[in-house]
Design an enzyme around this catalytic site. Structure first.
Site, PDB file in Angstrom:
ATOM      1  CG  ASN A 169      -0.360  39.891  41.549  1.00 19.10           C
ATOM      2  OD1 ASN A 169      -0.182  39.122  40.609  1.00 19.10           O
ATOM      3  ND2 ASN A 169      -1.433  39.817  42.314  1.00 19.10           N
ATOM      4  CB  CYS A 192      -3.334  35.181  39.974  1.00 20.66           C
ATOM      5  SG  CYS A 192      -3.597  36.964  39.890  1.00 20.66           S
ATOM      6  CG  HIS A 236      -0.107  34.425  42.418  1.00 25.66           C
ATOM      7  ND1 HIS A 236       0.475  35.115  41.377  1.00 25.66           N
ATOM      8  CD2 HIS A 236      -1.125  35.210  42.865  1.00 25.66           C
ATOM      9  CE1 HIS A 236      -0.161  36.255  41.199  1.00 25.66           C
ATOM     10  NE2 HIS A 236      -1.132  36.331  42.091  1.00 25.66           N
TER      11      HIS A 236
END
Length: 329
Positions: free
Chosen positions: A286, A123, A256
């Site tokens: 996500n 990520c 993020h």
């Protein structure tokens, strides 16, 4: 030798979400058929996610990256052949090798023009990619870089595990960075600590034609949450210090897009108004390395991010990795 008056500036942004939008209710209905209970209320309360997009069976990570890249190239108004560096941040590549970046280079029709490689920082991948491209450009080695975050995380989700399968989605985001005498990427900070590798991982590998270990994502949610809120504030402050700026100088925070609670916690710790944080997790879920550039492109195209404004991007992911960059857009 690095040129002290040389910067890398964002010329254009682009993104792409596959057309299959899966709401929480869609997912709950699917999971119920497998005997797994969840609900829209349960997912929203814990994550802030309402929907995500899943790639179709015939769509690869490089396919998503291609459309995002084309949109960024169009926004930048450049000839694709001028791109002399391609960096794809991904944890879900098309193949073991060649790299997704090389596959993308071919799909863009760019011939033998500079390097193309993947970055694997989960990520945090896009933050790692931006910092890497910035270093190449500032050194004088390259002039125009295409940096992409692209993922097909739906392929590595265990749909019997409601604590992880509700979190992730697929998508791609891209930016064009080009050498400039005007300040662009002002500073970056990157970190990793492999001692936390077991709290977020997909612990499988290919061995003699079969998967050895698990090909599904595994996560210790509480451990990830605790670590993320700690390191995100620190790396943001570190990048700001390098840029000789304070949180008050930041016009937009693009974290993020993992979990709204983590994002809001970081925003509070930096003493930034929540209104100055770009939030797309509700619709995107996500998307790992794609989440920051997806959110960046959304905010550029809807007019929130304007030229001359300071943007702070930050990410944290498996590895464990984390990083941040301060960008004058």
């Amino acid at each position: 030798m690095a040129q002290s008056n040389l910067y890398s500036r964002v010329l254009g942004t682009g993104s792409y979400l596959p057309p299959d939008r899966v709401t929480n209710q869609d997912l709950a209905d699917r999971l119920a058929k497998q005997g797994v209970e969840t609900s829209d209320e349960w997912i929203v309360a814990r994550t802030g996610i309402h929907a995500r997009h899943f790639a179709s069976p015939d769509q690869t990570t490089s396919d998503l990256a291609l459309i995002a890249s084309q949109n960024a190239i169009e926004a930048a108004g450049i000839d694709p052949q001028s791109i002399d560096l391609i960096i794809v941040a991904t944890s879900t590549p098309d193949f073991v090798f060649p790299s997704t970046a090389c596959l993308l280079q071919n799909k863009l029709g760019i011939k033998n023009n500079g390097a193309a490689f993947d970055v694997q920082a989960v990520c945090s991948g896009f933050a790692y990619g931006v910092a890497t491209a910035d270093a190449f450009i500032r050194s004088g080695a390259n002039r125009t870089a295409l940096v992409i975050g692209a993922e097909t995380f739906s392929r590595i989700l265990d749909f019997n595990d409601r604590t992880t399968c509700v979190l992730f989605g697929d998508g791609a985001g891209a930016v064009i960075l080009q050498a400039s005498e005007e300040p662009g990427v002002l500073a970056s900070a990157l970190h990793a600590d492999g001692s936390y590798s077991d709290i977020l991982c997909t612990p499988g590998n290919v061995n003699r034609g079969a998967i050895a270990g698990s090909a599904f994502l595994h996560m210790d949610g509480q451990a990830v949450f605790k670590l993320a809120v700690n390191v995100l504030e620190k790396v943001a402050v570190e990048a700001l210090d390098k840029a000789k700026l304070t949180p008050e100088d930041i016009d937009w925070l693009i974290p993020h897009q993992a979990n709204i609670r983590i994002m809001q916690s970081t925003c509070r710790k930096l003493r930034l108004p929540q209104e100055r944080m770009v939030v797309t997790v509700g619709e995107h879920g996500n998307t790992s390395a794609a989440s920051i550039p997806l959110a960046f492109d959304v905010a550029v195209r809807d007019g929130r991010i304007q030229r001359g404004q300071n943007v702070l991007i930050e990410g944290v992911g498996g590895g464990f990795t984390w990083g941040a960059s301060v960008i004058r857009y």
